[in-house]
Design a protein around this motif. Sequence first.
Motif, short mmCIF file in Angstrom:
data_model
loop_
_atom_site.label_atom_id
_atom_site.label_comp_id
_atom_site.label_asym_id
_atom_site.label_seq_id
_atom_site.Cartn_x
_atom_site.Cartn_y
_atom_site.Cartn_z
N GLN A 305 0.83 -1.19 0.00
CA GLN A 305 0.00 0.00 0.00
C GLN A 305 0.87 1.24 0.00
O GLN A 305 1.83 1.35 0.77
N LEU A 306 0.53 2.16 -0.90
CA LEU A 306 1.24 3.43 -0.99
C LEU A 306 0.29 4.57 -0.65
O LEU A 306 -0.90 4.52 -1.00
N ALA A 307 0.79 5.58 0.04
CA ALA A 307 -0.01 6.75 0.36
C ALA A 307 -0.11 7.65 -0.87
O ALA A 307 0.84 7.80 -1.64
N LEU A 308 -1.28 8.25 -1.06
CA LEU A 308 -1.45 9.25 -2.10
C LEU A 308 -0.97 10.60 -1.57
O LEU A 308 -1.40 11.03 -0.49
N ARG A 309 -0.08 11.26 -2.32
CA ARG A 309 0.39 12.57 -1.87
C ARG A 309 0.98 13.34 -3.05
O ARG A 309 1.41 12.75 -4.05
N HIS A 310 0.99 14.65 -2.92
CA HIS A 310 1.58 15.51 -3.94
C HIS A 310 3.11 15.47 -3.84
O HIS A 310 3.68 15.15 -2.79
N ARG A 311 3.75 15.84 -4.91
CA ARG A 311 5.19 16.07 -4.91
C ARG A 311 5.41 17.54 -4.51
O ARG A 311 5.05 18.44 -5.27
N LEU A 312 5.97 17.76 -3.35
CA LEU A 312 6.23 19.12 -2.89
C LEU A 312 7.70 19.47 -3.12
O LEU A 312 8.59 18.66 -2.85
N VAL A 313 7.91 20.67 -3.61
CA VAL A 313 9.26 21.15 -3.87
C VAL A 313 9.43 22.48 -3.13
O VAL A 313 8.60 23.39 -3.26
N ALA A 314 10.47 22.57 -2.33
CA ALA A 314 10.72 23.80 -1.56
C ALA A 314 10.81 24.99 -2.50
O ALA A 314 11.48 24.95 -3.53
N GLY A 315 10.11 26.05 -2.16
CA GLY A 315 10.12 27.27 -2.96
C GLY A 315 9.12 27.28 -4.09
O GLY A 315 8.97 28.30 -4.77
N ALA A 388 -8.48 12.76 -5.63
CA ALA A 388 -7.03 12.86 -5.78
C ALA A 388 -6.62 12.06 -7.01
O ALA A 388 -6.50 10.84 -6.96
N VAL A 389 -6.43 12.72 -8.14
CA VAL A 389 -6.02 12.06 -9.37
C VAL A 389 -4.54 11.72 -9.26
O VAL A 389 -3.70 12.62 -9.13
N HIS A 390 -4.21 10.43 -9.33
CA HIS A 390 -2.84 10.05 -9.00
C HIS A 390 -2.25 9.08 -10.02
O HIS A 390 -2.98 8.39 -10.75
N ASN A 401 -8.93 17.59 -7.42
CA ASN A 401 -10.16 18.00 -8.09
C ASN A 401 -11.33 17.90 -7.12
O ASN A 401 -11.73 16.81 -6.72
N VAL A 402 -11.87 19.05 -6.73
CA VAL A 402 -12.96 19.12 -5.77
C VAL A 402 -14.25 19.44 -6.51
O VAL A 402 -14.28 20.29 -7.40
N THR A 403 -15.32 18.75 -6.14
CA THR A 403 -16.66 19.03 -6.66
C THR A 403 -17.54 19.45 -5.48
O THR A 403 -17.79 18.64 -4.58
N HIS A 457 -9.11 15.86 1.19
CA HIS A 457 -9.12 14.60 0.44
C HIS A 457 -8.14 14.67 -0.74
O HIS A 457 -7.41 13.71 -1.01
N THR A 458 -8.13 15.79 -1.44
CA THR A 458 -7.27 15.90 -2.62
C THR A 458 -5.81 16.06 -2.24
O THR A 458 -4.93 15.94 -3.11
N LEU A 459 -5.52 16.36 -0.98
CA LEU A 459 -4.14 16.36 -0.49
C LEU A 459 -3.70 14.97 -0.04
O LEU A 459 -2.52 14.74 0.23
N GLY A 460 -4.67 14.05 0.09
CA GLY A 460 -4.32 12.67 0.42
C GLY A 460 -4.86 12.15 1.73
O GLY A 460 -4.36 11.12 2.21
#
Length: 860
Positions: A305-315, A388-390, A401-403, A457-460
């Motif tokens: 199982q993998l967590a759904l999450r965004h790729r965050l980049v400093a700055g 969360a489109v992943h 994507n929020v509705t 939810h869309t953040l994971g």
Amino acid sequence: MLRGAAALPFVKRALFVVLCAGAGCTGGSQSDSESPGEDAAARESSPSVEDFVAESGAERSEGFVPLWTDTDAGAVYAELDVAEAGAPGGMELLLVEGLARGHGANPIGLDRGELGSVRLLRLRLVGARVVAEVVNTEFRAEAGGPDERRATAAAFPTAILASLPVVARDPSELASKSEPGPRVLVELEPLLVGDLHGVAASLSGRDGGRWRLAEDESFVEIGALRAFPDNVELEVSLTFTSDEGRGWADSTSPESGRLSLRQHVSLVRLPPPGFEPRAAVEDLGALITEHLDFSVPLDRPLAQQLALRHRLVAGEPLVYYVDRGTPEPIRGALIEGASWWAEAFAAAGFPDGFRVELLPEGVDPMDVRYNVINWVHRSTRGWSYGHAVHDPRTGEIIKGNVTLGSQRVRQDRRIFEALLGVEADPAKVVKIGKGGGDPVSLALARIRQLAAHEVGHTLGFRHNFAASTYGRASVMDYPAPRIHLDGEPGSPDARYDLSQVYAEGIGEWDLLAFEYLYRAWKPGEGEAAVAELRERAAAAGMVFLSDPESRPQGSAHPEGALWDNGSDSVAELREVLDVRAHALGRFGPHNLTQGAQPKDLERTLAPLYFFHRYQLEAAAKRVGGQRFELDPQLERGVRPVPWPEQREALDAVLETLDPAVLDVPASVEAIMRPTPDAHIDALPSYAGPDFDALALARAAADMTLGELLDRRRVHRLELQASRSGAADTLDLAELLDRIEAKAWPSRAPPSASARTRALLELTRGAFVDALVGLASDPGASPRVTGACEAKLVELLPRLERARDASAQALAGQVRRWLDRAEGDRRPAPRVVEPPPGSPIGTGLDWAQACSWKNWTDRAE
């Protein structure tokens, strides 16, 4: 609420059958009408790309996949590199599909802006065509060698979505070190003009009709094409027809049996290297994607199982955009509420890492590059969603994507109008929060919460329905309005305290869960970091309980409840009953907005009369309840709720069967009007369109007994009693005795009013029906069915001795059931139903509700 792919394996099979039937797909094998010689001849006769575009006048759009459009022919072609598409592995990309024009009826569930499944698509050049093949990512051997990976891939099917004709190709001799390699042009219509979203199944499944895609009346929207370096965006108009069109499927179309939607398709470059998948930790609240990995060692779980999450980049801040179609003041409330998450980004090491802005003018909200909060209109109100489109390979979130259903805020406003009145006279209020105390201000406070929830939810993040029991610690709970009544219900001096109706900002649980999902870890420190987060949660008394532990009526954990408040569900139930009683006593024309009709009183009364239903569910969970944690270390066992706590909860729940609680004030009954028009909040009535207080009371009694006599709850009660040696054990027999005492109160004066007698009679009828239903339930244990049948045998003489017609009718019902033929165990039907719940009211099954569909994207 999260939309997702819980039923994806079925949908994929259904799409394969439909699309192959329509497009002549063969799953990669040679079709009956095309021989290898004919295929080779077609390749030789194909014009060059240069000649084809010159003759057709097609125009090129530079992008991730270069596109050529022939406006006169209404055709769109994709330009592919032969070396890439013709390689054994083909060309891989992500296909994201959704709806740019929706259906607009909530029970159908096809909204503007909603996105469906994400497919890893492989484009392979096979002779004179390119096949669009969905790669199976659910079964892998990631740590194995090439042979092991090939063997695993060969063990499971792929799915051919479409076969794309090659209309032009460059000669192979163009390939050289100094020039681009040979190209092919393929027609995209067979892929695009297909029901990728499963619209026909959604239309057919709700009302039983048979809807089908009319391919001759479907076409590519050339003007909607957009091409960018990492994605191309396309749309098609799809027409669906039915000879049996009716009901909800037909309700929003201008033409019966025929409707047209617009399907959006994004072709997306695979995300670049550098994203680090994070192992899912269920008890820390992450949304997950799951696959089977056959290369893991034997002492590790096959399911990974993998967590759904965004790729965050400093700055580089993560930006969310609010739909430009959102009006003020709602637009500002959405921006403010969604922006609460900036605090979590800063705490996790990303200062200025999150922003919420208005979508720039001219930007398509379906563009996969933009995280969007969509404001969506429907013909009826319904749930809101966070999707969360992943990337199915890694869990990297590509698009949030929020509705948000636009009628939701209007129902929240109506709830406060029912409680407080339209004007919310300040003289009736003790304290008002900073957001104000009128229904519109309070509804806006709720929609700030909703924006933060769905963005979460869309953040994971999954729901945490326990968070309301330890300080309203998460926006990922469903918040009930907290209203305190200062004074006795009905007293002219009683006042509402509205100072804490809703919490502001994200909570302590949200900060901790965000830290798990997004704080950067050094190699090898993940396990220690997770252990430290668990210790912090335990020390703060923070429990995580999500949909499976909370939504089912018979769920066990007393803190796993929706739309509830407070750590003491029993005290909160009594508080809610006081607020409800006070509001019912004041209910009248002042609860109607300007321009409303008298019949609208029913729509406003519905959420008020059943205002206690959610806190009732929370208190009932203590009866037969048990506490546990989702921590996989299993350090603490399952602990039954202590008997005194169970009895206290039972006392409070049984109070909802008091005639005074079931009844409506005479002042309310006097102003109600017949309501012949069907609507979602229609109140139950034995008298057709006329208001019927007794039918309303029967629905409320059924609600209470349905909670107490849920088969899972009462069986747990019997299990707990069988294990306990305590003298004060609560068992099913005592529970049934206590309900009987409430229905036949020993202290009821003989001179009780006719109304009180009628309310007691309907409670008795509800009790007998519940007993027959539970004794007939094939899912109930023999111990439970035996106890219910024994109670019916015990009640029969009591009913037969009574002289009133109601008791005689119940006695006849019990005799007929006890004398039933062997094997005839059909339960008695429920006579009346309350309006649908979850204050917004949808009628959807709980498994379709917010977030359940995508807490894991494997089918349940």
